[in-house]
Design an enzyme around this catalytic site. Structure first.
Site, short mmCIF file in Angstrom:
data_model
loop_
_atom_site.label_atom_id
_atom_site.label_comp_id
_atom_site.label_asym_id
_atom_site.label_seq_id
_atom_site.Cartn_x
_atom_site.Cartn_y
_atom_site.Cartn_z
N CYS A 202 0.82 -1.22 -0.11
CA CYS A 202 0.07 -0.01 0.09
C CYS A 202 0.72 1.12 0.05
CB CYS A 202 -1.04 -0.05 1.33
SG CYS A 202 -0.29 -0.35 2.87
N HIS B 254 -2.45 6.52 3.90
CA HIS B 254 -0.98 6.89 3.62
C HIS B 254 -0.70 8.14 2.94
CE1 HIS B 254 -0.65 2.99 5.54
NE2 HIS B 254 -0.05 2.39 4.61
#
Length: 364
Positions: A140, A270
């Site tokens: 990710c 993120h």
């Protein structure tokens, strides 16, 4: 939303979702339900034995969750795996052996030379070459910046990459989010003083033992310069993933990469601060034009009015967001920028599903 019976769509491909009841699997179901249309004639939900028998509504149909077993892959064309590495390592080859293309979201196969590592906007052509019948989904953190980097690389030629990640606690799974909430509850209402006070003491008073936390230090009111497990020479596994996966996705085995991965008190999404050096001359204006032509990239870049991406803006959405685009002051042919991406959507579930959708025409 379509409620056409499965039997009337029997000639369309069959999709299986392995790990349908997990954190990423739940997001995957949301993504499938939000699509205007899907190419699948059957959608089969699979999870561990303890989740078998549950029902989940997908595309307006109540579907029963099946226990993971070899026979659930019979008749499946594409099997998406949202399960831990050790589960994928065993079951993705079984799915492939029974005729399905396995699209795996774990880290089990990412660096296998016979398994393509795919971001459809960047290297969709790799999907066709899958000797093991398995396609891997990147980490990710890598995915948070890869759509932007891929577009800029095609135009300017990426030569070096330095990245600092600011990773949400959900990257460590449900336990990561639970830990942050517990820590925030422990420190809420405590006046810790302008120096921040002793967060560790507050957590200890609340009975929170650092030894049971998924993180090596408190994440509430803190920044932890560590994500992953320890590897050689002080590097973490997350940092090496950024290096190795970026090289593989972009087809640049000699790309110079350095990453520092940091955990921050954000639940989901993120962020990455990127320093990218290119072979060819690059300007901010040209970079913005290139990125504006990417359907899955949103540019938020007006510092004068406080416009730049943050996790609070991005969470729950599909695109990659980019801002703070600057020409590096002391480095030629270099851009600095900041990207954000929902780590449970584009960083995991969405990219996996986009790979599956790209495969679907093979089975029509």
């Amino acid at each position: 939303m379509s409620t056409v019976p499965e039997s009337s769509r029997a000639r369309r491909p069959c999709l299986a979702l392995i790990g349908a009841t997990g954190a990423v699997g739940t997001v995957m179901v949301d993504i499938i339900n939000s699509r205007p249309s899907v190419p699948w004639g059957e959608i089969r939900l699979v999870a561990s034995a303890r989740s078998a028998g549950r029902t989940i509504t997908v595309r307006g149909v109540e579907r029963t969750v099946h226990a993971l077993a070899a026979e659930v892959f019979d008749g499946v064309d594409v099997a998406m795996f949202d399960v831990p590495d050790e589960v994928s390592a065993v079951w993705a080859p079984i799915a492939a052996a029974r005729g399905a293309v396995a699209v795996d979201n774990s880290g089990a196969f990412r660096m296998d030379p016979d398994v393509p590592l795919v971001v459809p906007e960047v290297n969709a052509e790799r999907i066709a070459h899958r000797p093991r019948g398995i396609i891997a989904n990147p980490n990710c953190t890598t995915l948070s910046m890869m759509t932007v980097l891929g577009a800029l690389h095609r135009e300017f030629g990426l030569a070096e990459l330095v990245a600092a990640s600011y990773q949400a606690v959900s990257g460590a799974g449900a336990a990561g989010a639970e830990q942050l909430y517990a820590e925030l509850t422990a420190v809420a209402g405590r006046r810790l003083g302008v120096r921040g006070g002793d967060v560790r003491a507050a957590l200890a008073e609340a009975g929170l033992d650092q030894q049971t936390s998924p993180f090596p230090a408190p994440v509430a009111l803190n920044v932890v310069p560590w994500a992953g497990s320890l590897k050689a020479d002080g590097w973490s596994s997350e940092e090496l993933k950024v290096r190795n996966e970026s090289r593989k996705i972009l087809g640049l085995p000699g790309l110079k990469v350095s990453a520092t991965c940091v955990r921050v008190p954000v639940v989901t999404t993120h962020s990455v601060a990127v320093h990218a050096v290119f072979d060819r001359e690059v300007t901010v204006e040209r970079a913005r034009k290139v990125l504006s032509e990417q359907p899955s990239v949103v540019t938020m870049d007006d510092p004068e009015t406080g416009v730049f991406p943050t996790p609070a803006d991005v969470v729950g959405t599909d695109p990659t967001y980019v801002g703070r685009i600057r020409q590096a002051l002391d480095f030629p042919n270099t851009l600095d920028f900041f990207v954000c991406g929902d780590n449970l959507r584009k960083g995991a579930a969405l990219n996996t599903y986009e790979i599956a959708e790209t495969l679907a025409p093979e089975f029509l």
